[in-house]
Design a protein around this motif. Structure first.
Motif, PDB file in Angstrom:
ATOM      1  N   GLY A 211       0.822  -1.196   0.000  1.00  0.00           N
ATOM      2  CA  GLY A 211       0.000   0.000   0.000  1.00  0.00           C
ATOM      3  C   GLY A 211       0.856   1.246   0.000  1.00  0.00           C
ATOM      4  N   ALA A 212       2.033   1.138  -0.595  1.00  0.00           N
ATOM      5  CA  ALA A 212       3.014   2.217  -0.536  1.00  0.00           C
ATOM      6  C   ALA A 212       2.821   3.205  -1.673  1.00  0.00           C
ATOM      7  N   ARG A 213       3.362   4.399  -1.477  1.00  0.00           N
ATOM      8  CA  ARG A 213       3.533   5.308  -2.596  1.00  0.00           C
ATOM      9  C   ARG A 213       4.668   4.767  -3.447  1.00  0.00           C
ATOM     10  N   LEU A 214       4.404   4.542  -4.709  1.00  0.00           N
ATOM     11  CA  LEU A 214       5.387   3.891  -5.566  1.00  0.00           C
ATOM     12  C   LEU A 214       6.146   4.922  -6.391  1.00  0.00           C
ATOM     13  N   LEU A 215       7.443   4.778  -6.413  1.00  0.00           N
ATOM     14  CA  LEU A 215       8.288   5.651  -7.226  1.00  0.00           C
ATOM     15  C   LEU A 215       9.192   4.767  -8.078  1.00  0.00           C
ATOM     16  N   PRO A 216       8.739   4.422  -9.292  1.00  0.00           N
ATOM     17  CA  PRO A 216       9.616   3.645 -10.186  1.00  0.00           C
ATOM     18  C   PRO A 216      10.734   4.525 -10.708  1.00  0.00           C
ATOM     19  N   LEU A 217      11.919   3.962 -10.764  1.00  0.00           N
ATOM     20  CA  LEU A 217      13.112   4.717 -11.153  1.00  0.00           C
ATOM     21  C   LEU A 217      13.636   4.164 -12.469  1.00  0.00           C
ATOM     22  N   GLY A 218      13.822   5.051 -13.461  1.00  0.00           N
ATOM     23  CA  GLY A 218      14.362   4.638 -14.747  1.00  0.00           C
ATOM     24  C   GLY A 218      15.783   5.121 -14.934  1.00  0.00           C
ATOM     25  N   GLU A 219      16.297   4.932 -16.155  1.00  0.00           N
ATOM     26  CA  GLU A 219      17.647   5.391 -16.434  1.00  0.00           C
ATOM     27  C   GLU A 219      17.695   6.908 -16.413  1.00  0.00           C
ATOM     28  N   LEU A 220      18.879   7.442 -16.269  1.00  0.00           N
ATOM     29  CA  LEU A 220      19.058   8.889 -16.192  1.00  0.00           C
ATOM     30  C   LEU A 220      18.844   9.546 -17.557  1.00  0.00           C
ATOM     31  N   PRO A 221      18.388  10.793 -17.578  1.00  0.00           N
ATOM     32  CA  PRO A 221      18.420  11.549 -18.834  1.00  0.00           C
ATOM     33  C   PRO A 221      19.873  11.698 -19.306  1.00  0.00           C
ATOM     34  N   VAL A 222      20.055  11.964 -20.592  1.00  0.00           N
ATOM     35  CA  VAL A 222      21.401  12.010 -21.160  1.00  0.00           C
ATOM     36  C   VAL A 222      22.267  13.043 -20.443  1.00  0.00           C
ATOM     37  N   GLU A 223      21.744  14.243 -20.238  1.00  0.00           N
ATOM     38  CA  GLU A 223      22.553  15.291 -19.602  1.00  0.00           C
ATOM     39  C   GLU A 223      22.961  14.892 -18.189  1.00  0.00           C
ATOM     40  N   ALA A 224      22.028  14.290 -17.464  1.00  0.00           N
ATOM     41  CA  ALA A 224      22.345  13.863 -16.102  1.00  0.00           C
ATOM     42  C   ALA A 224      23.372  12.734 -16.109  1.00  0.00           C
ATOM     43  N   ALA A 225      23.261  11.830 -17.089  1.00  0.00           N
ATOM     44  CA  ALA A 225      24.219  10.723 -17.186  1.00  0.00           C
ATOM     45  C   ALA A 225      25.627  11.246 -17.473  1.00  0.00           C
ATOM     46  N   VAL A 226      25.727  12.210 -18.373  1.00  0.00           N
ATOM     47  CA  VAL A 226      27.027  12.820 -18.658  1.00  0.00           C
ATOM     48  C   VAL A 226      27.538  13.557 -17.424  1.00  0.00           C
ATOM     49  N   GLY A 227      26.615  14.218 -16.712  1.00  0.00           N
ATOM     50  CA  GLY A 227      27.001  14.903 -15.482  1.00  0.00           C
ATOM     51  C   GLY A 227      27.540  13.953 -14.436  1.00  0.00           C
ATOM     52  N   LEU A 228      26.948  12.757 -14.347  1.00  0.00           N
ATOM     53  CA  LEU A 228      27.446  11.759 -13.391  1.00  0.00           C
ATOM     54  C   LEU A 228      28.863  11.331 -13.757  1.00  0.00           C
ATOM     55  N   LEU A 229      29.102  11.089 -15.058  1.00  0.00           N
ATOM     56  CA  LEU A 229      30.452  10.724 -15.489  1.00  0.00           C
ATOM     57  C   LEU A 229      31.456  11.802 -15.097  1.00  0.00           C
ATOM     58  N   ASP A 230      31.091  13.059 -15.362  1.00  0.00           N
ATOM     59  CA  ASP A 230      31.994  14.176 -15.066  1.00  0.00           C
ATOM     60  C   ASP A 230      32.253  14.281 -13.570  1.00  0.00           C
ATOM     61  N   ARG A 231      31.194  14.156 -12.789  1.00  0.00           N
ATOM     62  CA  ARG A 231      31.334  14.290 -11.340  1.00  0.00           C
ATOM     63  C   ARG A 231      32.183  13.161 -10.762  1.00  0.00           C
ATOM     64  N   ALA A 232      31.976  11.941 -11.291  1.00  0.00           N
ATOM     65  CA  ALA A 232      32.750  10.802 -10.788  1.00  0.00           C
ATOM     66  C   ALA A 232      34.231  10.961 -11.119  1.00  0.00           C
ATOM     67  N   LEU A 233      34.537  11.416 -12.335  1.00  0.00           N
ATOM     68  CA  LEU A 233      35.941  11.600 -12.705  1.00  0.00           C
ATOM     69  C   LEU A 233      36.586  12.723 -11.901  1.00  0.00           C
ATOM     70  N   ARG A 234      35.854  13.821 -11.730  1.00  0.00           N
ATOM     71  CA  ARG A 234      36.409  14.941 -10.963  1.00  0.00           C
ATOM     72  C   ARG A 234      36.517  14.589  -9.480  1.00  0.00           C
ATOM     73  N   GLY A 235      35.687  13.651  -9.033  1.00  0.00           N
ATOM     74  CA  GLY A 235      35.807  13.213  -7.651  1.00  0.00           C
ATOM     75  C   GLY A 235      37.119  12.502  -7.398  1.00  0.00           C
ATOM     76  N   ALA A 236      37.570  11.743  -8.416  1.00  0.00           N
ATOM     77  CA  ALA A 236      38.862  11.062  -8.298  1.00  0.00           C
ATOM     78  C   ALA A 236      40.024  12.013  -8.533  1.00  0.00           C
ATOM     79  N   ASP A 237      39.810  12.989  -9.430  1.00  0.00           N
ATOM     80  CA  ASP A 237      40.855  13.967  -9.740  1.00  0.00           C
ATOM     81  C   ASP A 237      40.171  15.261 -10.167  1.00  0.00           C
ATOM     82  N   PRO A 238      40.154  16.266  -9.308  1.00  0.00           N
ATOM     83  CA  PRO A 238      39.461  17.521  -9.644  1.00  0.00           C
ATOM     84  C   PRO A 238      39.946  18.160 -10.941  1.00  0.00           C
TER      85      PRO A 238
END
Length: 715
Positions: A211-238
């Protein structure tokens, strides 16, 4: 970690957890409870046990707002019931990261003064945590000494709810994050009994039974996916700017990772371990890899192992359908082809698809009744299929599509060689409109199915399917698809040794190339088709190919050569009695004659084509001839008769759903009225033509019609 319990407290504020039993990371602090176990001394509690939000979390702002709205104690239902929110999605889609981000933000806003508990239910591992084991861990986290845990499960549940009620009175509401649940049964016993507390659950399955509020999660939008790549790389080396420096390759990399956060983080880790490697190098590696799934492995995380956890929990019937579904051509499929794919089975395809959808292994497509797979799931599941399953799947799918396409072609095609209605064993369509709608919906899959042309077991069916798609693709003006389908048909014909089929496919390829504006390639294809026909003694086919060469020569302004070739072909068809072919040559020849200023000859030539098309029962091509007849009459100064001919052509084009043909005739009517000194009527027809061109997907000609209409002076 799981181990034997030892309730040892060292000193005043140090708690020894070395032998405690917890599920998930735990942070403990000492509190003194005045409860039924107070006389045994202080017991350890873990009311601040949320793990940190993963450092690469990004791109989920809309979903984060939804979760925070659900957790907000100021919400209207905040004081009336325990609110359960379930975040569900494919393994690796970032459910835990989102839930943790929401939980930390809620705590930062002061919404849960009673604390926050985290429990990992390990729902998809070989030994999932039972609800009772999770309950015991939570009781210890709440400060209940192991020696005072009731022996009876129901009593443990009652004690758990009592402890939570005490926290609600003394400290305020509490948040429980139940991560990685595989069923509602794992979560239900953990629900608090009093209002105000919140439960946030994550699962690879939807959990509607809660009886929960359901929040299905899909893949990221393209811009967000690219942003994740950038953030992960900069996290290892700014100083790492590789993503920002090559946004095109970054976008390709995001797509190759299916925009799945797990895969994106793995790709970022692979790049981080090789600081000199450009992004496009990893893109090339993934593109050329035999298995992207196996490449997306950084030694600690693996897309394959993540999917394995979900796949292993599937009953065999669901696992089998997932494997077969992954073999389907195209990106999304309807129920009918899935049923054909499944064969005769006890469980219906619809029920199995619903189960796979609940597991987030199959997703809803563009509309109800259609399903799709995430790209990486498709690759994973296809890799699980056996050779026998692949062979059977292709045979069933091709049989289904060929039967449906043949039935649709009986409605769509107007040529004499269309399938007679009596030959359709089971006709799934009530009328032409339904047949066109099915072809529109399945077009991408039908085109994709022809790529199996190299498979000798289905090559003959590919050739037949391509033949049945030709009229439809021409009518809808999907010329690039038409080129691909007819080239696949050539491959299939060569594979099966069908010389006539190869020549016909080559001739149709030339027509498709001409329609895309690649006229010299078209002439070459028609010439090749003519040679192939002559080599097998097929004079009619050779004449048809020659007619197409002549028509295309007219496109490049070689009118004399065009008229010569078309006239020769016309003579052959007249002598041989091929009336439908004769009508086609006459229609094309009339266009060239009119362009050469020989309007009277053009009108006489195409007038006979109208009669021949009527005799052979091809109404749609008769409308093309009437269109040409109208333009020829207008060139002869007979505007009234020209309008009548074009209106007849327009009526047939609209009846048959020929949107582009209707647009061309509306534009021609504008020209005729403009030449007759009727500018307002001309403008009206040109504006209608623009709308019709829009409907046909021809933006260039739509703009031209509007531009011409705008040039007409207003009265």
């Amino acid at each position: 970690m799981h181990g034997e319990h030892s309730d040892h407290i060292s000193g005043d504020d140090h708690i020894d957890f070395r032998d405690a039993v917890f599920i998930g990371p735990v942070t403990g602090k000492t509190e003194h409870h005045h409860s039924h176990h107070h006389h045994h001394g202080a017991a350890p509690t873990a009311l601040e046990s949320l793990p940190a939000t993963p450092s690469g979390f990004t791109g989920r702002e809309p979903e984060l707002r939804v979760l925070l709205d659900a957790l907000d104690p100021r919400a209207p239902d905040a004081s009336t019931a325990v609110l359960v929110t379930a975040v569900s999605g494919l393994g690796g889609v970032g459910k835990t990261a989102l839930a943790l981000a929401a939980a930390h933000e809620a705590r930062a806003r002061g919404w849960f003064p009673g604390g926050a508990l985290f429990v990992d239910l390990h729902g998809y591992e070989d030994t999932p945590a039972t609800a009772d084991l999770a309950l015991q861990a939570l009781l210890r986290a709440l400060g209940v000494a192991p020696a005072h845990l009731p022996a009876d499960a129901e009593e443990r549940g009652a004690l758990y709810r009592t402890e939570l009620a005490g926290i609600a009175r003394n400290r305020g509401s509490l948040l429980l994050l139940a991560d990685n649940a595989s069923s509602a049964d794992q979560v239900r016993p953990l629900l608090p009994g009093c209002s105000g507390h919140r439960v946030l659950a994550t699962s690879r399955h939807r959990l509607p039974a809660l009886g929960a509020r359901l929040l299905p999660l899909g893949e990221l939008p393209v811009e967000a996916a690219v942003g994740l790549l950038d953030r992960a790389l900069r996290g290892a080396d700014p100083a790492d700017t590789r993503i920002a420096d090559d946004p095109q390759s970054a976008a390709l990399l995001a797509e190759l990772c299916g925009r799945l956060p797990l895969a994106l983080n793995i790709a970022a880790a692979l790049l981080s371990t090789d600081p000199g490697a450009p992004v496009h190098e990893l893109v090339t590696e993934l593109t050329e890899a035999q298995s992207r799934i196996d490449c997306l492995n950084d030694g600690e995380r693996s897309v394959r192992l993540t999917f394995d956890l979900s796949y292993r929990r599937l009953p065999e019937a669901e696992a089998r359908l997932l494997r077969l579904f992954a073999l389907l051509p195209g990106t999304e499929s309807g129920l009918a082809v899935v049923e054909a794919l499944q064969g005769k089975r006890n469980r219906t395809a619809r029920g199995l698809l619903a189960a796979l959808e609940r597991a987030h292994l199959v997703e809803r497509g563009s509309r109800r009744g259609r399903w799709r797979l995430h790209d990486l799931v498709r690759e994973y599941a296809a890799g699980k299929a056996t050779a026998k399953e692949r062979e059977a799947a292709r045979a069933r799918v091709m049989s289904f599509y060929l039967e449906r396409a043949r039935a649709a072609d009986a409605y769509v095609s107007t040529s004499p060689d269309r399938p007679p209605s009596w030959s359709i064993r089971i006709n799934p369509f009530r009328d032409r409109e339904e047949a066109l709608a099915w072809l529109d919906e399945e077009r991408q899959n039908l085109v994709a199915a022809t790529r199996w042309a190299t498979d000798p077991r289905v090559a003959a069916d590919v050739l037949r399917l391509a033949h049945r798609l030709f009229e439809y693709l021409r009518l809808r003006r999907y010329f690039d698809d038409d080129v691909a389908v007819n080239r696949a048909a050539q491959t299939a014909a060569r594979r099966t040794g069908n010389k006539c089929g190869e020549a016909e496919a080559c001739n149709r390829t030339g027509t498709s190339l001409r329609n895309t504006g690649r006229v010299w390639e078209a002439i070459e294809a028609h010439d090749q088709a003519s040679r192939l026909f002559l080599a097998i003694g097929h004079d009619r086919g050779a004449a048809q190919a020659a007619c197409n060469v002549g028509t295309t020569l007219g496109d490049v302004g070689r009118f004399d050569d065009s008229i010569r070739v078309l006239t020769e072909a016309l003579g052959f068809f007249q002598r041989s009695g091929y009336r439908h072919d004769e009508a086609g040559v006459r229609t094309n020849l009339a266009v060239i004659l009119r362009k050469c200023g020989r309007a009277k000859e053009a009108a006489e030539t195409v007038r006979r084509a109208i009669d021949l098309y009527r005799e052979t029962g091809d109404q749609l091509r008769e409308s093309y001839a009437r269109h040409g007849y109208g333009l020829a009459l207008d060139a002869c100064g007979k505007s009234r008769e020209a309008v009548a001919a074009c209106l007849d052509a327009l009526a047939v084009a609209e009846e048959y759903g020929d949107r582009h043909g209707a647009a061309k005739t509306l534009y021609a009517l504008g020209l005729i009225h403009d030449g007759a000194g009727e500018p307002e009527r001309a403008r009206s027809y040109w504006l209608r033509a623009a709308e019709a061109y829009d409907g046909a997907g021809d933006a260039r000609n739509a703009a031209r019609a509007r531009r011409v209409a705008g040039m007409v002076p207003r009265c």
